[in-house]
Design an enzyme around this catalytic site. Sequence first.
Site, mmCIF file in Angstrom:
data_model
loop_
_atom_site.group_PDB
_atom_site.id
_atom_site.type_symbol
_atom_site.label_atom_id
_atom_site.label_comp_id
_atom_site.label_asym_id
_atom_site.label_seq_id
_atom_site.Cartn_x
_atom_site.Cartn_y
_atom_site.Cartn_z
ATOM 1 N N LYS A 176 0.791 -1.228 0.000
ATOM 2 C CA LYS A 176 0.000 0.000 0.000
ATOM 3 C C LYS A 176 0.822 1.277 0.000
ATOM 4 O O LYS A 176 1.732 1.437 0.811
ATOM 5 C CB LYS A 176 -0.890 0.017 1.246
ATOM 6 C CG LYS A 176 -2.083 -0.914 1.149
ATOM 7 C CD LYS A 176 -2.770 -0.931 2.478
ATOM 8 C CE LYS A 176 -4.268 -1.040 2.363
ATOM 9 N NZ LYS A 176 -4.857 -0.795 3.691
ATOM 10 N N GLY A 344 7.664 -2.067 11.194
ATOM 11 C CA GLY A 344 7.048 -0.754 11.428
ATOM 12 C C GLY A 344 7.988 0.192 12.158
ATOM 13 O O GLY A 344 8.061 1.380 11.840
HETATM 14 C C1 3PG Z 1 6.337 -6.392 14.894
HETATM 15 O O1 3PG Z 1 6.409 -7.595 14.638
HETATM 16 O O2 3PG Z 1 6.111 -5.534 14.024
HETATM 17 C C2 3PG Z 1 6.595 -5.942 16.301
HETATM 18 O O3 3PG Z 1 6.820 -7.036 17.140
HETATM 19 C C3 3PG Z 1 5.428 -5.116 16.786
HETATM 20 O O4 3PG Z 1 4.267 -5.882 16.740
HETATM 21 P P1 3PG Z 1 2.875 -5.164 16.465
HETATM 22 O O5 3PG Z 1 2.942 -4.635 15.060
HETATM 23 O O6 3PG Z 1 1.828 -6.212 16.661
HETATM 24 O O7 3PG Z 1 2.762 -4.035 17.467
HETATM 25 MG MG MG Z 2 4.095 -4.813 12.863
#
Ligand code: 3PG
Ligand code: MG
Length: 373
Positions: A176, A344
């Site tokens: 995206k 992220g």
């Molecule tokens: C990930 O795998 O991106 C991190 O462990 C954070 O997990 P989340 O995106 O579920 O907060």
């Molecule tokens: Mg994540």
Amino acid sequence: MTAELPVLEDLLPLDGKRVLLRADFNVPLDGGRITDDFRIRAALPTITWLQEHGAHVTACSHLGRPKGKPDAKYSMAPVRERLAELAPGVDLLENLRFDPGEEGNDPAFVAKLVEGQDAYVDDAFGAAHRAHASIVGPPRTLPSAAGRLLQQEVDVLLGLRNHPKRPFIAVLGGAKVSDKIGVIDALLQVVDGIAIGGGMCFTFLAAQGNPIGDSLFEADQVDQCRRLLAGSKPVHLPEDVVGLAPDGTVATYGTRLPDGVKGLDIGPGSAAAFADLVLDARTVFWNGPMGLFEDERFAAGTRTVAQAMADTKAFTVVGGGDSAAALADFGLADDVDHVSTGGGASLELLELGDLPGLRALREAQARAARSGR
Ligand code: 3PG
Ligand code: MG
């Protein structure tokens, strides 16, 4: 540049002390079996250091997204087993997200976590973009420091932002545009060019007036794509595409896709062009696969880029998540300079230059300095 983080040495002496370690042990699982223990191994330097300095380590992490209540599917048991093999003598709490207080950043849950602990170490880079209880809570009361992994991730990623060797090329993929617009804008401030593949390239191609058949399309991002394409930095788009026709045939097309054809990978010409950018660069950041690499018919674009990442003399950094998984699949993970444990988190750090978990540690340090510890 973010001010320096407190380091493990700041916590000394630790002999006989109890340390709460927030790690990111959110590992991929297949029916209760860990398919990649990279994130557990990545925490070992910190754990070993703490143990060598006489601390008793209680580790904690989230695993998956169990929504604030216990769910056997996300039990820490497999992680506990692997951790016991890699680092004997570490206690591991149950999945933090079994309690709604974790994601809700509830002070009562923080109080439970810090009870009986003498210090806090954050090595959970992958979760440092979450202002959750175990990330931002303990530094309010405990002497706190960044672990080695967190420190290294921040050094590498902020290094890209602040003093990259040029040319600096970013290769971005993923589904995206809307997820990546912030990071694309931020990267365009520092890179010499961006190459865009993956599902999101089709909204860019559409913004240039190409028919894109049945490919992924975000109508509300077309103006953003046009704005980015009109900017001063080169945005490289695929010149050919591998698509799946309604009758099931897979073929290479140019950038104009017939009705019903779904683009699922960049084509060989584009893959070669992106590989050349990577080979000629001195710094490369790659995040997001170029196509649906889990399906061998659409893996070639991602594999070509991954191979160029391995072959280039550039300093190479791979954002976590799918691109890291692709590299591991191709057996190339050891051939790049830095594979981030954060998906992220790495994008958010590149975009914003700071994260809630880092701020919490710096605030703990400032408080300690004020009180003359
Ligand atoms: C990930 O795998 O991106 C991190 O462990 C954070 O997990 P989340 O995106 O579920 O907060
Ligand atoms: Mg994540």
